[in-house]
Design an enzyme around this catalytic site. Sequence first.
Site, PDB file in Angstrom:
ATOM      1  CE  LYS A 105      -3.289   2.758   2.535  1.00  0.00           C
ATOM      2  NZ  LYS A 105      -3.775   3.130   3.880  1.00  0.00           N
ATOM      3  N   GLY A 166      -7.779   9.541  10.415  1.00  0.00           N
ATOM      4  CA  GLY A 166      -7.988   9.639  11.855  1.00  0.00           C
ATOM      5  C   GLY A 166      -9.009  10.666  12.296  1.00  0.00           C
ATOM      6  CB  ALA A 192      -8.169   7.933   5.254  1.00  0.00           C
ATOM      7  N   GLY A 193     -10.607   8.201   7.470  1.00  0.00           N
ATOM      8  CA  GLY A 193     -11.675   9.097   7.877  1.00  0.00           C
ATOM      9  C   GLY A 193     -12.967   8.441   8.320  1.00  0.00           C
ATOM     10  CG  ASN A 214      -5.405   1.553  12.166  1.00  0.00           C
ATOM     11  OD1 ASN A 214      -4.244   1.608  11.834  1.00  0.00           O
ATOM     12  ND2 ASN A 214      -5.730   1.142  13.400  1.00  0.00           N
TER      13      ASN A 214
END
Length: 262
Positions: A105, A166, A192-193, A214
């Site tokens: 990635k 995040g 993401a987000g 994550n």
Amino acid sequence: MKRLKLTKDTLKIAGKSLKSRLIVGTGKYKSFSETAKAVQASGADMVTVAVRRVNILDKKKPILTDYLNPKKIIFLPNTAGCFSSEEALRTLRLAREMGGWKLVKLEVLGDKKTLYPNMIETIKSTSILVKEGFKVMVYCTDDPLLAKKLEDNGAAAIMPLASPIGSGLGLQNKMNISLIKKQSKVPVIVDAGIGTASDATIAMELGCDGVLINSAIANSKKPILMAKAFKDAVISGRNSFLAGRMKINNFASPSSPTKGLI
């Protein structure tokens, strides 16, 4: 009464077949033990590993592979924390030398405050890595034109952000994500987000091939339970997309028959 038989719905990325459309990041957990429990609860077949931050090879220190078996779960090395093409290329070349990883990635960040990708450096890096034999899943902005550019340069998967890394803000531009999905011939993974399970469901209902989570799991009050919530959310969203939503109308439409009323 006959049981409904569901066809196999696997996600294929660069020749690898995944039963789960949820990819889980391994950062920010309290321990490797918690990481492993969250991954198990999520049902994920693939996890991302920040090569520069997570110990996966030094056996003198706590090591991730003691908790997650790379023979059972696909490790996806990433370039988290890299702010230039040179850094990213060096990191992934090192990962290949150390662990033999070719499916990777790519993240090339452009700004420490927003952690938005530097797309000029990202496209450049993608082209170089593909020529070197890597299979590259690419973190990118939600710009359809730039996403197409990445695909043209050989990206194995397009990974547009939902919102800043995040942030937990969820999908801020559903239209662009939808456009990217409709034009792409490679898998589109929202990255993401994402803040909560319903965000993942929305991404899957748009037709996206998967989501990467994550922070939303690791930073929750109960990461193991949240991992399970995301597992269910991704399955629900995928089934909803495959079922095909009802037509949107501007006016009401009775749900009961209007003919033959007494």
